[in-house]
Motif scaffolding. Structure first.
Motif, short mmCIF file in Angstrom:
data_model
loop_
_atom_site.label_atom_id
_atom_site.label_comp_id
_atom_site.label_asym_id
_atom_site.label_seq_id
_atom_site.Cartn_x
_atom_site.Cartn_y
_atom_site.Cartn_z
N THR A 1 35.72 54.61 36.85
CA THR A 1 34.74 55.06 37.85
C THR A 1 34.99 54.45 39.22
OG1 THR A 1 33.20 53.26 37.40
CG2 THR A 1 32.97 55.25 36.06
N GLY A 2 35.78 53.39 39.28
CA GLY A 2 36.00 52.74 40.56
C GLY A 2 34.83 51.90 41.03
N ILE A 3 33.91 51.61 40.13
CA ILE A 3 32.73 50.83 40.48
C ILE A 3 33.14 49.41 40.92
CG2 ILE A 3 32.38 49.96 38.13
CD1 ILE A 3 29.39 50.22 38.55
N THR A 4 32.47 48.91 41.95
CA THR A 4 32.71 47.55 42.41
C THR A 4 31.90 46.60 41.54
OG1 THR A 4 32.78 48.48 44.63
CG2 THR A 4 32.70 46.08 44.47
N VAL A 5 32.52 45.47 41.17
CA VAL A 5 31.81 44.52 40.30
C VAL A 5 31.88 43.12 40.89
CG1 VAL A 5 31.68 43.50 37.97
CG2 VAL A 5 32.42 45.88 38.24
N LEU A 6 30.71 42.47 40.92
CA LEU A 6 30.67 41.05 41.27
C LEU A 6 30.02 40.33 40.10
CD1 LEU A 6 31.06 38.72 43.29
CD2 LEU A 6 28.80 39.22 44.19
N LEU A 7 30.76 39.38 39.52
CA LEU A 7 30.18 38.71 38.37
C LEU A 7 30.06 37.21 38.56
CD1 LEU A 7 32.77 37.94 35.77
CD2 LEU A 7 33.12 40.14 36.84
N ILE A 8 28.91 36.70 38.14
CA ILE A 8 28.74 35.25 38.04
C ILE A 8 29.13 34.92 36.61
CG2 ILE A 8 27.06 33.38 37.85
CD1 ILE A 8 25.36 34.78 39.93
N GLU A 9 30.03 33.98 36.44
CA GLU A 9 30.47 33.72 35.07
C GLU A 9 30.94 32.29 34.89
OE1 GLU A 9 30.02 34.36 31.82
OE2 GLU A 9 29.97 36.34 32.74
N HIS A 10 30.55 31.71 33.75
CA HIS A 10 31.07 30.39 33.39
C HIS A 10 32.22 30.51 32.39
CE1 HIS A 10 28.43 27.79 35.57
NE2 HIS A 10 27.35 28.35 35.08
N VAL A 11 32.27 31.67 31.71
CA VAL A 11 33.32 31.84 30.71
C VAL A 11 34.63 32.17 31.43
CG1 VAL A 11 34.05 33.17 28.69
CG2 VAL A 11 31.63 32.65 29.03
N MET A 12 35.49 31.14 31.59
CA MET A 12 36.70 31.30 32.39
C MET A 12 37.67 32.32 31.81
SD MET A 12 36.49 29.89 35.13
CE MET A 12 34.87 29.34 35.57
N ARG A 13 37.63 32.43 30.49
CA ARG A 13 38.45 33.43 29.82
C ARG A 13 38.17 34.82 30.40
NH1 ARG A 13 39.89 33.47 24.24
NH2 ARG A 13 39.90 35.56 23.30
N ALA A 14 36.88 35.11 30.66
CA ALA A 14 36.51 36.40 31.21
C ALA A 14 36.86 36.50 32.69
CB ALA A 14 35.01 36.63 31.02
N VAL A 15 36.62 35.42 33.42
CA VAL A 15 36.93 35.41 34.86
C VAL A 15 38.41 35.67 35.08
CG1 VAL A 15 36.99 33.99 36.94
CG2 VAL A 15 35.00 33.88 35.42
N MET A 16 39.24 34.94 34.32
CA MET A 16 40.69 35.07 34.48
C MET A 16 41.16 36.48 34.11
SD MET A 16 41.70 32.28 35.70
CE MET A 16 41.01 30.67 36.01
N ALA A 17 40.52 37.06 33.10
CA ALA A 17 40.96 38.37 32.63
C ALA A 17 40.50 39.51 33.54
CB ALA A 17 40.44 38.61 31.20
N LEU A 18 39.38 39.31 34.22
CA LEU A 18 38.78 40.42 34.97
C LEU A 18 38.98 40.35 36.47
CD1 LEU A 18 35.26 40.99 33.34
CD2 LEU A 18 37.06 42.70 33.59
N ALA A 19 38.74 39.16 37.03
CA ALA A 19 38.59 39.09 38.48
C ALA A 19 39.92 39.02 39.20
CB ALA A 19 37.73 37.88 38.84
N ALA A 20 40.03 39.82 40.25
CA ALA A 20 41.22 39.77 41.10
C ALA A 20 41.09 38.63 42.09
CB ALA A 20 41.39 41.09 41.83
N HIS A 21 39.85 38.22 42.31
CA HIS A 21 39.55 37.30 43.39
C HIS A 21 38.34 36.49 42.97
CE1 HIS A 21 40.13 36.41 47.72
NE2 HIS A 21 38.84 36.14 47.70
N VAL A 22 38.37 35.20 43.28
CA VAL A 22 37.27 34.32 42.86
C VAL A 22 36.70 33.58 44.06
CG1 VAL A 22 36.60 32.40 41.36
CG2 VAL A 22 38.37 34.00 40.61
N VAL A 23 35.37 33.57 44.16
CA VAL A 23 34.70 32.80 45.20
C VAL A 23 34.02 31.62 44.51
CG1 VAL A 23 32.85 32.80 46.92
CG2 VAL A 23 34.30 34.82 46.65
N VAL A 24 34.24 30.40 45.04
CA VAL A 24 33.66 29.22 44.41
C VAL A 24 32.59 28.65 45.34
CG1 VAL A 24 34.12 27.01 43.29
CG2 VAL A 24 35.94 28.72 43.47
N VAL A 25 31.38 28.45 44.80
CA VAL A 25 30.33 27.81 45.58
C VAL A 25 29.93 26.51 44.89
CG1 VAL A 25 29.34 29.84 46.71
CG2 VAL A 25 28.56 29.22 44.43
#
Lengths: 245, 333
Positions: A188-212
């Motif tokens: 669908t091309g939907i934009t996704v922003l996820l808050i996540e602690h599970v790094m396995r998921a972050v690494m697998a999904l996110a092209a870009h990571v913002v750290v606060v």
């Protein structure tokens, strides 16, 4: 359905003097999947709440495809194309799983039958189809997480905000959710922003990571860059780790 | 989708047959019920009707009102006052009564919902409005003040235009109102608005996040609920022919409006009806029993105990249980 571009500009929020978020800026291009990470209390959910309209920011702006949405009520933010899940899941407990998602689908489809059909299709895609007639309160936590995603998707958003939907899932369930989200994004091309602690998921999904951390953005980049970033290592592992390294 | 399909969609043939039988019984009832039984039937229909009206707010939208006597009282007083002073019949007066009650409901709703009063705090607001309206009517001479407002009783006259007549007239009037409210509630529940109410009842924050305009939906709920309750008040005023602030706006009046749907099953369409049958039936039974045993006050004790037993035995109400027994469960909400 396609994705919208999200721009966060110099966002700030104080709660009775406590600086929850300060001068945070980042952007998520249309159709991208980005992650927002940081230690507990860093201000991630506060940023989500400002995007979703739960409360207005004290400073800065949120734009969706260039259109300012900060300060709008949550239902109007939803109408603008933002779907969100809650970190502490909020199912409509006394309603069936199908009716939960139908409420979301009614946002774009006023007719109850049409909305039910849409809801049914989304439940099938999230492997909740066989539980559609159960009351939402009877669901296990992993299923409730999936229900959150289904209900948000039913509003046909162009930006999906996922607040820790992997927390509490077993590794195989995390993988299934990752696959689902990746397929959804590709389809669908939907934009996704996820808050996540599970790094396995972050690494697998996110092209870009913002750290606060402590309400401020301390780093952003690809998952690989972030994993090597000194400031990130400091906040996650403590300064000692940095010293030792 | 046609209205008919909306109305009966999802209902089994068995449920429809039972419903048709019930309706036929209700339409024919005055022909074979004696005066006493008819008065009990009237009372049941009255509580079923106001219960349905209150249920829209509490059962559907999850907003606890303990001040519904406000709308019934306003409705009754306005229609009765217009008739008493200017000879304006209740069919016209009802429109004014409904308009005023809706306005009152919107004021209560605006204050409560705009400032996010929830649960018992909202309930306190509804009580406060009902109470100070009672005090205002105590001193309002147009409405008869604390001495009350009385409508002339003309024996033997049936004047449908002015809602003057015997028990049969009032029976059919309240039957039409009760059936109308039932149909309206069914249509509302099967609409987007109805689903939005249920979502708000379950979790307002989550509802708003999926696009539900929470404030607007709550306002519509209180407006519809107040309008229906005002009609019950109009009917009530012309049936009993007298109004006193002390009873019309009494806390007890507000509470008794809530009982049928609570006992019958909150948020269900048949709950208020079943609850009205159970409550009125029990009330009459205990009145008889008390008279028989010649112990005053026994009725209230029995009544209270019976309510206690029902609430403990069936916390979700009598109707969901009864529906299962009859094999006509209301479909997944």
């Amino acid at each position: 359905m396609s994705g919208a571009r999200l721009e966060i500009e110099a966002l700030g929020k104080r709660f009775r003097g406590l600086r929850a978020v300060h001068d945070v800026s980042f952007a998520v291009p249309a159709g991208a999947i980005h992650a927002l990470i940081g230690p507990n209390g860093a201000g991630k959910t506060t940023i989500f709440n400002m995007i979703a309209g739960v409360f207005p920011p004290d400073a800065g702006a949120v734009r969706l495809d260039g259109r300012p949405i900060s300060g709008l009520r949550p239902d109007l933010v939803c109408a603008a194309g933002v779907g969100r899940t809650f970190q502490i899941v909020k199912p409509f407990k006394g309603l069936s799983v199908l009716e939960n998602v139908t409420v979301g689908a009614l946002h774009r489809h006023a007719d109850l039958e049409t909305a039910r059909e849409r809801a049914g299709a989304i439940l099938d895609a999230l492997e909740l189809g066989d539980r559609r007639h159960q009351l939402a309160e009877a669901l296990t936590l992993p299923d409730r997480k999936r229900l959150e995603v289904a209900r948000a998707l039913a509003t046909e958003p162009t930006l999906l905000l996922l607040d820790e939907v992997m927390a509490g899932l077993r590794p195989t369930e995390v993988d299934r959710m990752v696959t689902f989200l990746r397929d959804l994004n590709a389809r669908t091309g939907i934009t996704v922003l996820l808050i996540e602690h599970v790094m396995r998921a972050v690494m697998a999904l996110a092209a870009h990571v913002v750290v606060v951390s402590s309400g401020e953005k301390i780093a952003e980049g690809t998952p690989a860059e972030i994993a090597r970033h000194q400031a990130v290592l400091d906040v996650y592992l403590g300064d000692a780790a940095g010293d030792a390294a | 989708m046609s209205i008919v399909r909306l109305l009966i969609g999802g209902a089994t043939p068995r449920a429809l047959a039972l419903l048709a039988a019930l309706l036929a019984f209700l339409v024919a009832a005055p022909a074979f019920l004696g005066p006493y039984a008819l008065s009990v039937a009237i009372l049941i229909l009255y509580f079923a009707f106001v219960g349905q009206a209150w249920n829209i707010m509490m059962g559907f939208a999850g907003q606890l009102s303990l001040g519904h006597a406000l709308y019934a009282g306003l409705g009754g007083y306005i229609a009765a006052g217009l008739f008493f002073h200017y000879g304006i019949g209740p069919w016209v007066g009802a429109f004014v009564a409904v308009a005023v009650a809706v306005l009152a409901g919107c004021i209560v709703g605006y204050l409560g919902f705009r400032f996010s009063l929830a649960g018992v705090y909202f309930a306190l607001l509804t009580i406060a409005f009902s109470e100070f309206t009672r005090i205002a009517f105590d001193h309002w001479t147009w409405a008869g003040g604390s001495g009350g407002l009385f409508l002339k009783v003309q024996g033997g006259v049936t004047d449908i235009l002015n809602l003057r007549g015997g028990a049969t007239l009032f029976y059919y009037a309240i039957l039409i109102l009760a059936v109308g409210a039932f149909v309206l509630c069914r249509l509302l529940l099967e609409s987007r608005l109805g689903r939005y109410w249920l979502a708000i009842r379950e979790d307002a924050e989550a509802a708003q996040a999926v696009g539900v305009p929470v404030f607007r939906c709550k306002m519509i709920a209180i407006a519809i609920s107040a309008a229906l309750t005002a009609l019950a008040g109009v009917w009530n005023a012309f049936y009993y022919n007298n109004l006193f602030p002390e009873t019309a706006f009494a806390m007890g009046r507000s509470i008794e409006i809530t009982l049928a749907p609570i006992i019958g099953g909150l948020g269900t369409l048949f709950g208020p009806i079943v609850g009205a049958v159970v409550l009125t039936g029990m009330g009459e039974l205990f009145t008889d029993l008390t008279e028989h045993l010649k112990i005053s006050g026994l009725k209230q004790i029995f009544y209270g105990l019976a309510l206690l037993v029902i609430v403990i035995w069936r916390p979700a109400g009598v109707w969901p249980w009864l529906a299962k027994r009859l094999g006509v469960e209301e479909r997944g909400r």
